[in-house]
Scaffold this motif. Structure first.
Motif, PDB file in Angstrom:
ATOM      1  N   ASN A  95       1.099  -1.171  -0.085  1.00 39.26           N
ATOM      2  CA  ASN A  95       0.013  -0.088  -0.115  1.00 39.26           C
ATOM      3  C   ASN A  95       0.876   1.402   0.047  1.00 39.26           C
ATOM      4  O   ASN A  95       0.493   2.302   0.231  1.00 39.26           O
ATOM      5  N   GLN A  96       2.192   1.202  -0.325  1.00 43.34           N
ATOM      6  CA  GLN A  96       3.083   2.051  -0.440  1.00 43.34           C
ATOM      7  C   GLN A  96       2.592   3.143  -1.241  1.00 43.34           C
ATOM      8  O   GLN A  96       1.935   2.970  -2.277  1.00 43.34           O
ATOM      9  N   TYR A 110       2.552   6.411  -3.843  1.00 50.71           N
ATOM     10  CA  TYR A 110       3.417   6.888  -4.884  1.00 50.71           C
ATOM     11  C   TYR A 110       2.950   8.092  -5.281  1.00 50.71           C
ATOM     12  O   TYR A 110       2.032   8.737  -4.901  1.00 50.71           O
ATOM     13  N   PRO A 156       3.044  11.037  -8.917  1.00 45.50           N
ATOM     14  CA  PRO A 156       3.387  11.041 -10.350  1.00 45.50           C
ATOM     15  C   PRO A 156       4.629  10.703 -10.737  1.00 45.50           C
ATOM     16  O   PRO A 156       4.922  10.114 -11.730  1.00 45.50           O
ATOM     17  N   GLN A 157       5.632  11.593  -9.687  1.00 38.62           N
ATOM     18  CA  GLN A 157       6.973  11.414 -10.248  1.00 38.62           C
ATOM     19  C   GLN A 157       7.651   9.919  -9.938  1.00 38.62           C
ATOM     20  O   GLN A 157       8.460   9.411 -10.824  1.00 38.62           O
ATOM     21  N   SER A 158       7.265   9.444  -8.849  1.00 35.29           N
ATOM     22  CA  SER A 158       7.867   8.043  -8.690  1.00 35.29           C
ATOM     23  C   SER A 158       7.248   6.800  -9.277  1.00 35.29           C
ATOM     24  O   SER A 158       7.440   5.527  -9.302  1.00 35.29           O
ATOM     25  N   TRP A 159       5.933   7.226  -9.790  1.00 36.51           N
ATOM     26  CA  TRP A 159       5.032   6.206 -10.445  1.00 36.51           C
ATOM     27  C   TRP A 159       5.866   5.463 -11.662  1.00 36.51           C
ATOM     28  O   TRP A 159       6.229   6.356 -12.551  1.00 36.51           O
ATOM     29  N   PRO A 160       5.808   4.289 -11.621  1.00 35.79           N
ATOM     30  CA  PRO A 160       6.769   3.709 -12.938  1.00 35.79           C
ATOM     31  C   PRO A 160       5.724   3.921 -14.192  1.00 35.79           C
ATOM     32  O   PRO A 160       4.723   4.081 -14.203  1.00 35.79           O
ATOM     33  N   GLU A 161       6.701   3.830 -15.316  1.00 35.48           N
ATOM     34  CA  GLU A 161       6.178   4.057 -16.538  1.00 35.48           C
ATOM     35  C   GLU A 161       4.890   2.944 -16.901  1.00 35.48           C
ATOM     36  O   GLU A 161       4.079   3.205 -17.579  1.00 35.48           O
ATOM     37  N   ALA A 168       5.088  -3.700 -13.201  1.00 32.42           N
ATOM     38  CA  ALA A 168       6.344  -3.358 -12.502  1.00 32.42           C
ATOM     39  C   ALA A 168       6.702  -4.256 -11.418  1.00 32.42           C
ATOM     40  O   ALA A 168       7.747  -4.312 -10.920  1.00 32.42           O
ATOM     41  N   THR A 169       5.508  -5.141 -10.969  1.00 38.67           N
ATOM     42  CA  THR A 169       5.850  -6.127  -9.800  1.00 38.67           C
ATOM     43  C   THR A 169       6.061  -7.578 -10.316  1.00 38.67           C
ATOM     44  O   THR A 169       5.212  -7.850 -11.480  1.00 38.67           O
ATOM     45  N   LYS A 209      -1.900   5.773 -15.817  1.00 38.71           N
ATOM     46  CA  LYS A 209      -0.511   5.779 -16.083  1.00 38.71           C
ATOM     47  C   LYS A 209       0.226   7.281 -15.447  1.00 38.71           C
ATOM     48  O   LYS A 209       1.409   7.361 -15.127  1.00 38.71           O
ATOM     49  N   ASN A 210      -0.708   8.084 -15.431  1.00 37.87           N
ATOM     50  CA  ASN A 210      -0.378   9.473 -15.050  1.00 37.87           C
ATOM     51  C   ASN A 210      -0.433   9.531 -13.707  1.00 37.87           C
ATOM     52  O   ASN A 210      -0.173  10.805 -12.927  1.00 37.87           O
ATOM     53  N   ALA A 230       8.075 -11.073  -4.239  1.00 35.50           N
ATOM     54  CA  ALA A 230       6.638 -10.298  -4.837  1.00 35.50           C
ATOM     55  C   ALA A 230       6.912  -8.847  -4.888  1.00 35.50           C
ATOM     56  O   ALA A 230       6.408  -8.059  -5.928  1.00 35.50           O
ATOM     57  N   THR A 247      10.279  -4.566  -5.780  1.00 37.05           N
ATOM     58  CA  THR A 247      10.459  -3.445  -6.761  1.00 37.05           C
ATOM     59  C   THR A 247      11.344  -2.166  -5.906  1.00 37.05           C
ATOM     60  O   THR A 247      10.695  -1.741  -4.995  1.00 37.05           O
ATOM     61  N   HIS A 265      11.919   4.337  -8.104  1.00 37.20           N
ATOM     62  CA  HIS A 265      12.728   5.164  -8.822  1.00 37.20           C
ATOM     63  C   HIS A 265      12.051   6.366  -9.104  1.00 37.20           C
ATOM     64  O   HIS A 265      10.902   6.493  -9.808  1.00 37.20           O
ATOM     65  N   VAL A 266      12.409   7.521  -8.650  1.00 38.42           N
ATOM     66  CA  VAL A 266      12.000   8.725  -8.570  1.00 38.42           C
ATOM     67  C   VAL A 266      12.557   9.360  -9.644  1.00 38.42           C
ATOM     68  O   VAL A 266      13.860   9.533  -9.793  1.00 38.42           O
ATOM     69  N   ARG A 267      11.761   9.847 -10.913  1.00 33.07           N
ATOM     70  CA  ARG A 267      12.265  10.286 -12.053  1.00 33.07           C
ATOM     71  C   ARG A 267      12.648  11.878 -12.075  1.00 33.07           C
ATOM     72  O   ARG A 267      12.080  12.722 -11.183  1.00 33.07           O
ATOM     73  N   PHE A 322      10.167  12.966 -16.639  1.00 36.12           N
ATOM     74  CA  PHE A 322       8.839  12.954 -15.967  1.00 36.12           C
ATOM     75  C   PHE A 322       7.987  13.806 -17.247  1.00 36.12           C
ATOM     76  O   PHE A 322       7.141  13.228 -17.603  1.00 36.12           O
ATOM     77  N   ARG A 380       2.962  10.132 -23.466  1.00 36.98           N
ATOM     78  CA  ARG A 380       1.585   9.236 -22.992  1.00 36.98           C
ATOM     79  C   ARG A 380       0.419  10.219 -23.597  1.00 36.98           C
ATOM     80  O   ARG A 380      -0.295   9.676 -24.193  1.00 36.98           O
TER      81      ARG A 380
END
Lengths: 208, 110, 627
Positions: free
Chosen positions: A4-5, A7, A9-14, A19-20, A94-95, B2, B5, B8-10, B15, B22
């Motif tokens: 439940n970490q 996130y 928008p900056q750290s959210w992966p593409e 991602a997991t 994704k954003n 599991a 990961t 990674h902060v872009r 960004f 997108r």
């Protein structure tokens, strides 16, 4: 690491959906399920085509006489549009824009529910004409094919709603992002099936 | 296994770039949607106009095929990275689907 | 089970197995229930052979005989052979690729319980008004006319267990695609993993047509649909197509894992790398593809027309080519090897001529004009028992001996194993070889008796005598299992001494978290490579020892399946009219199923971590059970 970490928008992966490891597994597994669903619907289409217009001797119903295009056209447009709105939802996923995603999913659900309502209306209409499920091999095959698609729509709607409710307070995270993504894949697949239903059942039915 | 990961902060530039990409992709999706609506309109119009069935049937089946490809490859990103196995199994599924339909419209012994 | 598990109470052990999501325990569940259904199906086979031992026998009535042949076929295919193979896949495949578990441990458990309850449901038909009696193929023209609820038990039971199998198939595919250890490329995967992969792909694409067909059957019989009712415009051939579009790949779903087990055995006990590994892999994939293009050879006499028959005859003959490639590869693996004739190896060697015999009769039947003569005769019965028993069952028996130490940590007695083999093998050929001739002499299959003047007495008596020998063989195996379990002599990682693949690099039975560190794979037969390099640690590992994340056990899969089991009874009796409780039962069952699914999706289930300290402790103490 906590699933439940939070996130930003900056750290959210593409590609949050893969991602997991769990996300990757779900992703592949769900696509495989779609491959199986392809065969399921093919069996239903094949049966429908084999039994089209077949019934007891003297049956008054035929695809050409029964189906009406305006309603089907409306249903097609609604479902196609809902496919686009779910694309918008995934764009915002994704954003990492949770609120916008929920809103677009809400629109998708509304469109899907309208589609389902129209389908129920259509079935009800046919039944009142005397074209019931047990009327003939044709009616059994028609209702089973289109009804199975309708059941998928219903399941897709329930899935979206369950996800939206469950995660309303939690927001987006690595645990539920794959689930949102898969639900939207499912929704596109439902649209794919409908493309064949309106082409093969309705359009080709009206031609005769 | 599991949840291993790392976060990674872009950077701001990364960004912005990802976001722009997108947005571009989304415009592509809109175009795809417009094509799909157009194809649907063509199919319905042809039937409503009442051309010969021998002309209509192959064309609307083709249009349906194009729509499905658009859905799979654009809306569902089947051409994207990591979709190799996915595409393989979807094509296997379509192959089995095809022979199933073929069999039941040709050899059911009427 | 480890000594620690045995110290737990009986109830706690049962609960442990009901809630487990560990692939090794689920494998044991599959093995036990599949073994149980194997005995049930075997008992039915014995009843058939008693009935046919003499001419004009009235041991079984015609109706009961129909029920028994139907249940024998259905049980053996769906509830015995497939689950036992799934047991080996579960137990061995994740170890072979160095995975922590399967991709979806929860679904793995769900798949098992769906199969289990489906099987129980189907077999309860014996006690609830009669078993299905339209043959295991359940052709619609017969099935729609069948009275009572037998066919409904068949349709609903197979639907439930079919969902379970589909789930298992998807699970294995994802496991193999995503969870291979570092260095384990596709072309380094052991053959058993490869055959699991292709068989799972066949499950994925072949089970949907069966499910659809079964749904049609349910709707036709219970809700007044008319897919197969000719007077309403229906078509019974649709059932035959859907059934065989599933049914033929199903044959390969059974035989490919059997090929995989034998490939492992040939390499281990010839102490040689598999000859033509690449050819074996591609032959497996080719068989999988062709498997979908040959189904109508079961329907040559339906009257599909000469074109269709010719196409399918040709496709069927082509499929013999990749199979032949495999046979030659195995022979050349043995050739020049340092062979040790252990029990599994004897089975493997005996498999080759037995299976080739079945394959040759198969090619004979692929010739459509000849099939018109052979169709529905005992020649067909002889053929498919040669491939299924001579291929699949021999593989299951071989696999049981081979993998028993890996699953339970103790070796089955070699001496008793060889007794089992000889009784079973001689009995098998005695039973079925002679049935070729019975078929050529005109004896039809599925008929409950024959006349004394037809000249089939002696051959049938011989066939029945052979069945007794097979039964003795199986009984010896059971004795073997009981004796070795009591003796319980523990064995090490590599009890056969010549293991080549990763599963032999880990303790027997493996700890519940499998490899504490994910191994690094350096080539085909990776464990053998390390042995040849004199690696004392067993393997090279790809990661340092660290915490391991594990999923929690859950009772929910059991409850979901139980709900479907209950709902099926409601559906079954729903349209009898005189049973008002049926609807309530249906609703209660569905509520249980969907309610437990909802609980599963809404609740966070985060699993737990095994710390590095615990792993180090484990490595010293040899605790393999996690409690």
């Amino acid at each position: 690491m906590d699933i439940n970490q939070r996130y930003t928008p900056q750290s959210w992966p593409e590609h949050p959906e893969t991602a997991t490891m769990e996300g990757k597994n779900k992703f592949i597994g769900f696509w495989l399920l779609l491959a199986a669903e392809t065969v399921t619907f093919a069996s239903l289409f094949a049966t429908y085509l084999a039994l089209k217009d077949k019934g007891p001797s003297g049956m008054e119903f035929s695809a050409a006489g029964l189906f009406e295009l305006p309603l089907v056209f409306a249903m097609t447009m609604i479902l196609l549009t809902s496919s686009l709105t779910s694309v918008y939802a995934m764009y915002h996923m994704k954003n990492h824009n949770f609120k916008a995603m929920q809103a677009w999913l809400g629109i998708t659900v509304l469109l899907g529910a309208t589609f389902l309502g129209l389908e129920i209306y259509e079935f009800n209409h046919y039944v009142h004409l005397g074209f019931g499920y047990t009327n003939s091999a044709f009616s059994s095959a028609f209702y089973t094919l289109v009804g199975t698609h309708g059941a998928h729509v219903l399941f897709g709607l329930s899935w979206f709603i369950a996800l939206m409710l469950r995660n309303a307070k939690r927001g987006l995270n690595m645990y539920n992002a794959p689930k949102f993504y898969l639900a939207s894949l499912y929704w596109h697949f439902i649209d794919v099936v409908w493309v064949f239903i309106f082409t093969v059942v309705y359009l080709m039915g009206v031609i005769g | 296994m599991a949840h291993d990961t790392h976060i990674h902060v872009r950077s701001q530039a990364e960004f912005e770039y990802a976001k722009k990409k997108r947005a571009e992709e989304m415009r592509g999706h809109l175009a795809t949607f417009a094509i799909m609506i157009f194809l649907t309109l063509v199919a319905f119009t042809m039937v409503a106009a009442g051309f010969s069935a021998y002309l209509i049937v192959p064309i609307i089946l083709l249009l349906a095929g194009i729509q499905v490809i658009l859905q799979l490859y654009y809306f569902m990103h089947m051409s994207g990275k990591g979709h190799g196995m996915v595409a393989f199994f979807m094509f296997c599924g379509m192959f089995v689907a095809f022979i199933t339909v073929l069999a039941l419209v040709t050899i059911v012994w009427w | 089970m480890s000594s620690i598990a045995q110290k737990k109470g009986f109830g706690a052990t049962i609960w442990d197995f009901m809630t487990t999501v560990d692939h090794k325990k689920i494998a044991i569940l599959y093995l036990i229930s599949g073994g149980f259904f194997f005995l049930v199906g075997g008992l039915e086979a014995m009843l058939i052979r008693v009935q046919l031992a003499t001419a004009g026998n009235d041991f079984l009535s015609a109706g009961t005989y129909n029920e028994i042949i139907t249940m024998h076929g259905t049980t053996m295919i769906f509830l015995a052979a497939m689950p036992i193979l799934l047991a080996f896949m579960n137990a061995i495949m994740p170890l072979q690729i160095g995975a922590r578990d399967v991709a979806f441990p929860f679904l793995n458990s769900l798949g098992f319980w769906l199969f289990f309850f489906g099987g129980i449901f189907l077999n309860l038909s014996w006690f609830m008004g009669g078993a299905p009696d339209a043959g295991w193929t359940n052709y619609a023209s017969l099935a729609l006319a069948s009275e009572g609820h037998g066919i409904d038990f068949y349709s609903l039971g197979l639907t439930i267990s079919g969902f379970g199998t589909l789930i298992a198939g998807i699970n294995f595919l994802v496991t193999i695609i995503n969870m291979r250890a570092p260095g384990m490329t596709y072309m380094r995967m052991p053959l058993f993993t490869w055959t699991t992969f292709v068989a799972s792909a066949l499950i994925l694409l072949a089970f949907p047509p069966l499910t659809v067909g079964l749904f049609f059957m349910v709707f036709d019989r219970m809700f007044g649909a008319s897919f197969f009712a000719v007077e309403m415009g229906g078509n019974t051939i649709i059932w035959e197509h859907l059934f065989w579009i599933f049914g033929h790949p199903e044959v390969y779903i059974l035989i490919l894992p059997a090929f995989g087990i034998f490939s492992e055995i040939f390499a281990i006990f010839s102490r040689k790398r598999l000859f033509g590994y690449t050819a074996l892999v591609f032959a497996t994939i080719l068989i999988g593809f062709y498997g979908f293009m040959v189904w109508a050879h079961h329907m040559f006499t339906v009257g599909l027309g000469p074109t269709a028959n010719a196409v399918f005859a040709l496709a069927t003959m082509i499929i013999a080519v990749p199979t032949g490639i495999k046979i030659f590869n195995w022979l050349l693996t043995i050739w020049g090897g340092n062979i040790s004739f252990t029990t599994p190896m004897i089975y493997a060697v005996a498999f080759i001529p037995s299976f080739v015999a079945g394959g040759v009769t198969g090619v004979m039947q692929a010739i459509a004009p000849l099939d018109y003569q052979l169709h529905d005769s005992y020649f067909i019965v002889a053929h498919f028992h040669y491939v299924i028993v001579g291929g699949v069952v021999l593989a299951i028996l071989a696999g049981t001996h081979l993998y028993w130490p890996k699953m339970f940590g103790t070796m089955l007695s070699e001496k008793l194993g060889k007794w089992t083999f000889w009784f079973f093998f001689i009995g098998f050929h005695l039973t079925f070889f002679i049935q070729h001739f019975l078929g050529l002499m005109g004896m039809p299959r599925r008929v409950y008796t024959f006349g004394a003047d037809q000249g089939w007495d002696l051959f049938n008596a011989i066939s029945s005598a052979g069945a007794v020998l097979m039964a003795i063989g199986v009984i010896i195996l059971l004795v073997n299992v009981v004796m070795t379990s009591i003796k319980n002599e523990r064995v090490g990682n590599d009890p056969w001494g010549d293991g080549r693949t990763l599963e032999w690099a880990i303790a027997s039975p493996p700890p519940f978290y499998n490899f504490a560190q994910t191994p690094l794979v350096r080539g085909l037969d990776t464990f053998w490579i390390e042995k040849m390099d004199g690696n004392k640690k067993g393997m090279i590992y790809a990661e340092p020892l660290g915490d391991i994340h594990m999923p929690n056990g859950s009772i929910i899969p059991f409850v979901i399946s139980l709900g479907m089991f209950i709902a099926s009874f409601g559906a079954l009796y729903f349209l009898d009219g005189d049973k008002p409780w049926a609807l309530a039962v249906l609703i209660i069952g569905l509520v249980i199923t969907f309610g437990s699914m909802l609980v599963r999706s809404l609740k966070d289930d985060l699993g737990f971590h095994i710390t590095k300290a615990e792993l180090l402790e484990d490595a010293k103490g040899g605790n393999t059970d996690g409690h």
